[in-house]
Scaffold this motif. Structure first.
Motif, PDB file in Angstrom:
ATOM      1  N   GLU A 115       0.837  -1.197   0.000  1.00  0.00           N
ATOM      2  CA  GLU A 115       0.000   0.000   0.000  1.00  0.00           C
ATOM      3  C   GLU A 115       0.873   1.248   0.000  1.00  0.00           C
ATOM      4  N   ILE A 164       0.602   5.860  -0.544  1.00  0.00           N
ATOM      5  CA  ILE A 164      -0.225   7.065  -0.616  1.00  0.00           C
ATOM      6  C   ILE A 164       0.225   7.905  -1.809  1.00  0.00           C
ATOM      7  N   SER A 208      -5.241   6.316  -1.288  1.00  0.00           N
ATOM      8  CA  SER A 208      -4.474   5.120  -0.946  1.00  0.00           C
ATOM      9  C   SER A 208      -4.580   4.123  -2.093  1.00  0.00           C
TER      10      SER A 208
END
Length: 226
Positions: free
Chosen positions: A180, A182, A192
Motif C-alpha cells: 500500500e 499514498i 491510498s
C-alpha cells in the motif's frame, strides 16, 4: 513455439478468498472474473493478490468468502488507459485451482519468471543503508504478447541488478507481494493505492540480449490478451 514460452511464468499461491467475484470481461463466450486472495507471509503480515479466473474453473454465482485455495497460474499485466494516464494493472491469471480444508504451515507464495529487462534498473539505498533495485521485466507469452512485471531486489541482488543493461535476459525466483502507498492526485487530495510486484529471492542473468528493434513496447491490448 518454444516450450520456454509456456514455462517462463509460473506462480503458485495458497490463501483465503476475501472478496466476492467481480465480472471482468468475456472472451469467446467465456467469462472472466476478479477475486482477491489473502496470502500470509512468514511474519504476521499478508499479501492481497488479485486473481483473474474463468467461470469454467469455479462457480462464480456463489460466494466463496473464507474458503482456502491453492492456485497455479501466471502473473500477467495489461495497460489501463484513464484520464490521468496509463496504469499497469497486474493479476494472477488462474490456470488451476484446488480447494483446501486448511492452509499449510508454509503458506506457499512462489513465482518463477524468465524475461528481459525492458527499462533501466533503478538502484538506491534507504536511510538505514539497505540496498534496493527496481527492475521491469518483459515476459513473453503466446501469440506475440508480453507481460510487464515490476520486480524489487534487495542486498547483493540489488547491487547486481542495478548494473544490468536494458535487454538483459534474467531468470528469477521470488514471491508476489502487495504494497500500500499514498499518492497525491491532481486536485491535491490524497488517495491510498496498492502496488503489486515480485520480491526477488534469487536471480540469474544470461548472455543473450533482446535486440532493440524487437522489444515490444507496452501495449494497450488489455484483458483481451487472456
Amino acid at each position: 513455439m518454444s516450450d520456454r514460452i509456456f514455462d517462463n511464468n509460473q506462480a503458485i499461491v495458497e490463501g483465503e478468498i476475501i472478496s466476492d467475484f467481480e465480472f471482468s470481461h468475456e472472451m469467446f463466450g467465456e467469462g472472466f472474473y476478479m477475486v482477491k486472495l489473502r496470502v500470509s507471509r512468514l511474519s504476521v503480515s499478508a499479501d492481497i493478490i488479485p486473481l483473474l479466473i474463468s467461470e469454467r474453473l469455479i462457480d462464480v454465482r456463489e460466494s466463496h468468502l473464507g474458503r482456502f485455495v491453492e492456485v497455479r497460474g501466471q502473473f500477467r499485466s495489461f495497460n489501463e488507459r484513464g484520464e490521468d494516464g496509463n496504469h499497469l494493472i497486474l493479476s494472477l491469471f488462474v490456470k488451476d485451482l484446488v480447494f483446501l480444508d486448511e492452509l499449510n504451515d508454509c503458506n506457499p507464495n512462489s513465482i518463477f519468471l524468465d524475461g528481459y529487462i525492458c527499462k533501466g534498473p533503478v538502484y538506491r539505498t534507504t536511510p538505514l543503508g539497505r540496498e534496493i533495485a527496481d527492475i521491469l521485466l518483459a515476459v513473453n507469452r503466446a501469440y506475440s504478447k508480453s507481460d510487464y512485471i515490476p520486480c524489487i531486489c534487495w542486498g547483493r541482488n540489488a547491487r547486481y541488478a542495478g548494473s544490468l543493461p536494458v535487454g538483459s535476459r534474467v531468470q528469477l525466483w521470488g514471491r508476489i507481494q502487495s504494497r500500500e502507498y499514498i499518492k497525491k492526485v491532481e486536485d491535491n487530495s490524497i488517495v491510498s493505492r496498492v502496488a503489486y510486484e515480485i520480491s526477488v529471492n534469487t536471480m540469474e542473468c544470461f548472455e543473450d540480449m533482446l535486440p532493440i528493434q524487437s522489444r515490444v513496447a507496452e501495449s494497450g491490448n488489455g484483458y483481451m490478451e487472456c
